[in-house]
Motif scaffolding. Structure first.
Motif, PDB file in Angstrom:
ATOM      1  N   SER A 201       3.641   1.620  -1.487  1.00  0.00           N
ATOM      2  CA  SER A 201       4.047   1.810  -2.884  1.00  0.00           C
ATOM      3  C   SER A 201       2.929   2.507  -3.662  1.00  0.00           C
ATOM      4  O   SER A 201       3.170   3.454  -4.416  1.00  0.00           O
ATOM      5  CB  SER A 201       4.378   0.438  -3.484  1.00  0.00           C
ATOM      6  OG  SER A 201       4.573   0.560  -4.850  1.00  0.00           O
ATOM      7  N   TRP A 202       1.698   2.059  -3.446  1.00  0.00           N
ATOM      8  CA  TRP A 202       0.564   2.665  -4.158  1.00  0.00           C
ATOM      9  C   TRP A 202       0.376   4.129  -3.729  1.00  0.00           C
ATOM     10  O   TRP A 202       0.188   5.010  -4.554  1.00  0.00           O
ATOM     11  CB  TRP A 202      -0.720   1.857  -3.874  1.00  0.00           C
ATOM     12  CG  TRP A 202      -1.894   2.394  -4.644  1.00  0.00           C
ATOM     13  CD1 TRP A 202      -2.237   2.105  -5.930  1.00  0.00           C
ATOM     14  CD2 TRP A 202      -2.851   3.365  -4.174  1.00  0.00           C
ATOM     15  NE1 TRP A 202      -3.348   2.817  -6.308  1.00  0.00           N
ATOM     16  CE2 TRP A 202      -3.748   3.605  -5.232  1.00  0.00           C
ATOM     17  CE3 TRP A 202      -3.035   4.042  -2.974  1.00  0.00           C
ATOM     18  CZ2 TRP A 202      -4.811   4.495  -5.131  1.00  0.00           C
ATOM     19  CZ3 TRP A 202      -4.105   4.935  -2.877  1.00  0.00           C
ATOM     20  CH2 TRP A 202      -4.978   5.156  -3.942  1.00  0.00           C
ATOM     21  N   LEU A 203       0.460   4.343  -2.401  1.00  0.00           N
ATOM     22  CA  LEU A 203       0.276   5.717  -1.887  1.00  0.00           C
ATOM     23  C   LEU A 203       1.355   6.660  -2.424  1.00  0.00           C
ATOM     24  O   LEU A 203       1.099   7.839  -2.674  1.00  0.00           O
ATOM     25  CB  LEU A 203       0.327   5.719  -0.345  1.00  0.00           C
ATOM     26  CG  LEU A 203      -0.887   5.149   0.391  1.00  0.00           C
ATOM     27  CD1 LEU A 203      -0.580   4.967   1.876  1.00  0.00           C
ATOM     28  CD2 LEU A 203      -2.097   6.076   0.225  1.00  0.00           C
ATOM     29  N   THR A 204       2.563   6.110  -2.623  1.00  0.00           N
ATOM     30  CA  THR A 204       3.666   6.936  -3.122  1.00  0.00           C
ATOM     31  C   THR A 204       3.441   7.290  -4.590  1.00  0.00           C
ATOM     32  O   THR A 204       3.601   8.451  -5.001  1.00  0.00           O
ATOM     33  CB  THR A 204       4.998   6.171  -2.990  1.00  0.00           C
ATOM     34  OG1 THR A 204       5.118   5.711  -1.657  1.00  0.00           O
ATOM     35  CG2 THR A 204       6.186   7.055  -3.332  1.00  0.00           C
ATOM     36  N   ASN A 205       3.018   6.300  -5.377  1.00  0.00           N
ATOM     37  CA  ASN A 205       2.898   6.530  -6.826  1.00  0.00           C
ATOM     38  C   ASN A 205       1.577   7.171  -7.229  1.00  0.00           C
ATOM     39  O   ASN A 205       1.537   7.981  -8.150  1.00  0.00           O
ATOM     40  CB  ASN A 205       3.072   5.197  -7.571  1.00  0.00           C
ATOM     41  CG  ASN A 205       4.465   4.630  -7.356  1.00  0.00           C
ATOM     42  OD1 ASN A 205       5.444   5.364  -7.353  1.00  0.00           O
ATOM     43  ND2 ASN A 205       4.550   3.331  -7.133  1.00  0.00           N
ATOM     44  N   GLU A 206       0.513   6.801  -6.526  1.00  0.00           N
ATOM     45  CA  GLU A 206      -0.820   7.220  -6.977  1.00  0.00           C
ATOM     46  C   GLU A 206      -1.480   8.249  -6.068  1.00  0.00           C
ATOM     47  O   GLU A 206      -2.507   8.812  -6.444  1.00  0.00           O
ATOM     48  CB  GLU A 206      -1.756   5.983  -7.074  1.00  0.00           C
ATOM     49  CG  GLU A 206      -1.195   4.807  -7.868  1.00  0.00           C
ATOM     50  CD  GLU A 206      -1.103   5.111  -9.363  1.00  0.00           C
ATOM     51  OE1 GLU A 206      -1.876   5.955  -9.861  1.00  0.00           O
ATOM     52  OE2 GLU A 206      -0.214   4.529 -10.019  1.00  0.00           O
ATOM     53  N   ALA A 207      -0.947   8.444  -4.873  1.00  0.00           N
ATOM     54  CA  ALA A 207      -1.641   9.350  -3.932  1.00  0.00           C
ATOM     55  C   ALA A 207      -0.687  10.423  -3.403  1.00  0.00           C
ATOM     56  O   ALA A 207       0.205  10.872  -4.132  1.00  0.00           O
ATOM     57  CB  ALA A 207      -2.253   8.538  -2.809  1.00  0.00           C
ATOM     58  N   HIS A 208      -0.847  10.805  -2.126  1.00  0.00           N
ATOM     59  CA  HIS A 208      -0.182  12.022  -1.630  1.00  0.00           C
ATOM     60  C   HIS A 208       0.925  11.770  -0.623  1.00  0.00           C
ATOM     61  O   HIS A 208       1.292  12.673   0.120  1.00  0.00           O
ATOM     62  CB  HIS A 208      -1.226  12.928  -0.971  1.00  0.00           C
ATOM     63  CG  HIS A 208      -2.386  13.233  -1.850  1.00  0.00           C
ATOM     64  ND1 HIS A 208      -3.557  12.505  -1.827  1.00  0.00           N
ATOM     65  CD2 HIS A 208      -2.538  14.176  -2.803  1.00  0.00           C
ATOM     66  CE1 HIS A 208      -4.402  12.999  -2.715  1.00  0.00           C
ATOM     67  NE2 HIS A 208      -3.813  14.003  -3.332  1.00  0.00           N
TER      68      HIS A 208
ATOM     69  N   HIS B  54       0.830  -1.208   0.000  1.00  0.00           N
ATOM     70  CA  HIS B  54       0.000   0.000   0.000  1.00  0.00           C
ATOM     71  C   HIS B  54       0.869   1.264   0.000  1.00  0.00           C
ATOM     72  O   HIS B  54       0.490   2.278  -0.604  1.00  0.00           O
ATOM     73  CB  HIS B  54      -0.919  -0.042   1.225  1.00  0.00           C
ATOM     74  CG  HIS B  54      -2.046   0.947   1.149  1.00  0.00           C
ATOM     75  ND1 HIS B  54      -2.917   1.018   0.075  1.00  0.00           N
ATOM     76  CD2 HIS B  54      -2.452   1.926   2.013  1.00  0.00           C
ATOM     77  CE1 HIS B  54      -3.794   1.992   0.268  1.00  0.00           C
ATOM     78  NE2 HIS B  54      -3.518   2.565   1.451  1.00  0.00           N
TER      79      HIS B  54
END
Lengths: 241, 263
Positions: B55-62, B53
């Motif tokens: 990784s996702w927060l880094t690439n897709e979120a804030h 998660h």
């Protein structure tokens, strides 16, 4: 050889903790003379040394070094009884702390003069007690002092180290021609090092005896030293009566 | 001599045991993973789920902008408080008059609830970064003052006497005699300060900011997004560990080398 400065100390009154420690006390030391101040522990010997070093100023009176007030006089070479090395500095940097302008060569010379080899990069805690005293002595020598003030420089050391250091200190002071005041409670220190012994005692402190030791410190025989020691001890006992 | 300056050698940690520190960290993650598997609930996601998660927060979120903002605020608050606290602490330690006059202020500052200071700053200055950072500084500075004042009070007078006897200038006395005696107290203030500043900044961001880690975690809370909260916590822990092992630890070893060096 140029002699060290004349010292003249007059204390009208000096109190410590509400008690009058010194009153109407006078001491003169001639240039180039080595004077031992002897007295029982706690009598106030170190206080006199602190006055001459210019760090004790809370008294009525005057301390003159060659006619100048002590705090303004040339920097003395001060040797403390606890060596007082800065533990966070290397041995070489402990020396540079009092003379930042000196070269590595001069630092090495000062260390060599006190018999210290390969200690530049060591920490003070890595040295033995005797070596720490030598380092304190090297630091005092680095300021090229005309006045040496030594506060119990041999206390708490074993006998062999004391003998070595006494011989070293005598040589260094005699060679430099400095005026020196040695504070000690041990008659043997005075018998080996001093031209003159001043025994202080009482409250307020007074000079109980002022003894001139004729033979030159660097040339004293064992017999002379023992005789001087006896003389000083006798004077100390009489001063305590 | 204060215990912090005791010249007796301090035994360095044996190098062969460094892996134990990392092993304890892995053990913690392992226990967390075992608990997550045992509970099998969305309220306790497993560490591997949380790491994915991140990784996702880094690439897709804030995640990156949030941490950048929070780190910036914490750094500014920390540095300001350290500088102010050091100067004031030295003044209090060196002057009995200043100490008598202002020590009670420090005691009050130490004991005022952080939340009260934050609310007052937000009311007086508005919901902005200035108010937030001021609140952080007001909370942290008394702690630094207390540490530094204690350090100054424990200066060894024998070294001051040495400085006077050898006629060291004020600058030399500070550099050679006083600053080294303050180092252990500065390091303690920095260590405790860092952890405190982090926590305060996050709480204040929850209370009155529309950016930063605290703000984001409060949003996760509203949606019961445990994965998000733990992801941010894990990154937070990683940053603290990096700061400790890359900055503060090596700095401490370097500055206090004289206590441990065996060469």
């Amino acid at each position: 050889m140029a002699h060290g400065p004349d010292l003249s100390l007059s204390i009208a009154r000096l109190t410590f903790g509400g008690e009058v420690l010194y009153k109407d006390f006078h001491l003169n030391v001639a240039g180039g003379e080595i004077v031992a101040l002897i007295g029982p522990s706690g009598v106030g010997k170190t206080t006199l040394l602190r006055i001459l070093a210019g760090v004790e100023t809370g008294f009525d009176g005057l301390a003159l070094v060659d006619g100048h007030p002590a705090p303004l006089a040339p920097v003395p070479g001060l040797v403390f009884q606890d060596a007082r090395l800065l533990p966070w500095l290397s041995c070489a940097d402990n020396l540079r702390a009092v003379r930042p302008d000196v070269s590595d060569e001069v630092v090495a010379q000062a260390l060599a003069a006190t018999g210290l080899v390969d200690v530049q990069d060591k920490w003070p805690r890595q040295l033995s007690g005797g070596m720490q005293r030598r380092l304190g002595l090297a630091r005092a020598l680095l300021v090229n002092p005309r006045l040496m003030l030594l506060d119990e420089p041999f206390v708490s050391l074993d006998r062999v180290v004391v003998r070595e250091l006494q011989a070293l200190v005598t040589d260094l002071i005699v060679q430099s021609g400095a005026t020196a005041v040695l504070v000690s409670h041990d008659p043997q220190d005075a018998a080996r090092l001093a031209h003159r012994v001043v025994i202080i005692a009482g409250r307020p402190v007074q000079i109980a005896a002022d003894l001139a030791l004729d033979a030159l410190p660097a040339q004293r025989s064992r017999t002379q030293i023992i005789a001087y020691e006896d003389r000083i001890e006798t004077a100390m006992v009489e001063s305590a009566l | 001599m204060s215990p912090a300056l005791d010249p007796r050698p301090v035994a360095p940690r044996p190098k062969g045991e460094a892996w134990l520190g990392w092993a304890s960290f892995l053990l913690m993650i392992g226990l967390w993973g075992a608990a997550a598997l045992a509970v099998n609930s969305r309220f306790l996601p497993a560490p591997w789920t949380v790491i994915a998660h991140i990784s996702w927060l880094t690439n897709e979120a804030h995640l990156l902008p949030d941490f950048t903002v929070t780190l910036g605020r914490a750094a500014l608050g920390f540095v300001t408080a350290m500088v102010l606290g050091t100067v004031i602490g030295i003044a209090l330690g060196r002057s009995r008059l200043v100490d008598r006059l202002f020590l009670n202020w420090v005691v009050v500052g130490m004991n005022l609830p952080a939340i009260v200071i934050a609310i007052l700053c937000f009311i007086w200055l508005g919901l902005n970064d200035k108010a937030l950072i001021l609140a952080v500084v007001l909370n942290k500075t008394p702690l630094v003052i207390t540490n530094i004042r204690q350090g100054v009070l424990s200066f060894d007078p024998a070294f001051d006497e040495l400085a006077r006897a050898y006629r060291l200038s004020r600058g030399q006395t500070f550099r050679l005699i006083h600053a080294p005696q303050l180092v252990p107290y500065l390091l303690t203030a920095a260590r405790t300060g860092l952890s405190l500043v982090w926590k305060i900044v996050l709480v204040f961001e929850v209370l009155g900011s529309d950016s930063g880690v605290g703000f984001r975690v409060s949003l996760f809370f509203q949606f019961f997004d445990l994965k998000g909260i733990l992801a941010y916590t894990l990154v937070f822990v990683a940053i603290v560990m990096v700061l400790e092992h890359v900055a503060i630890g090596p700095l401490e070893r370097r500055l206090l080398k004289w206590r441990t060096d065996q060469t």
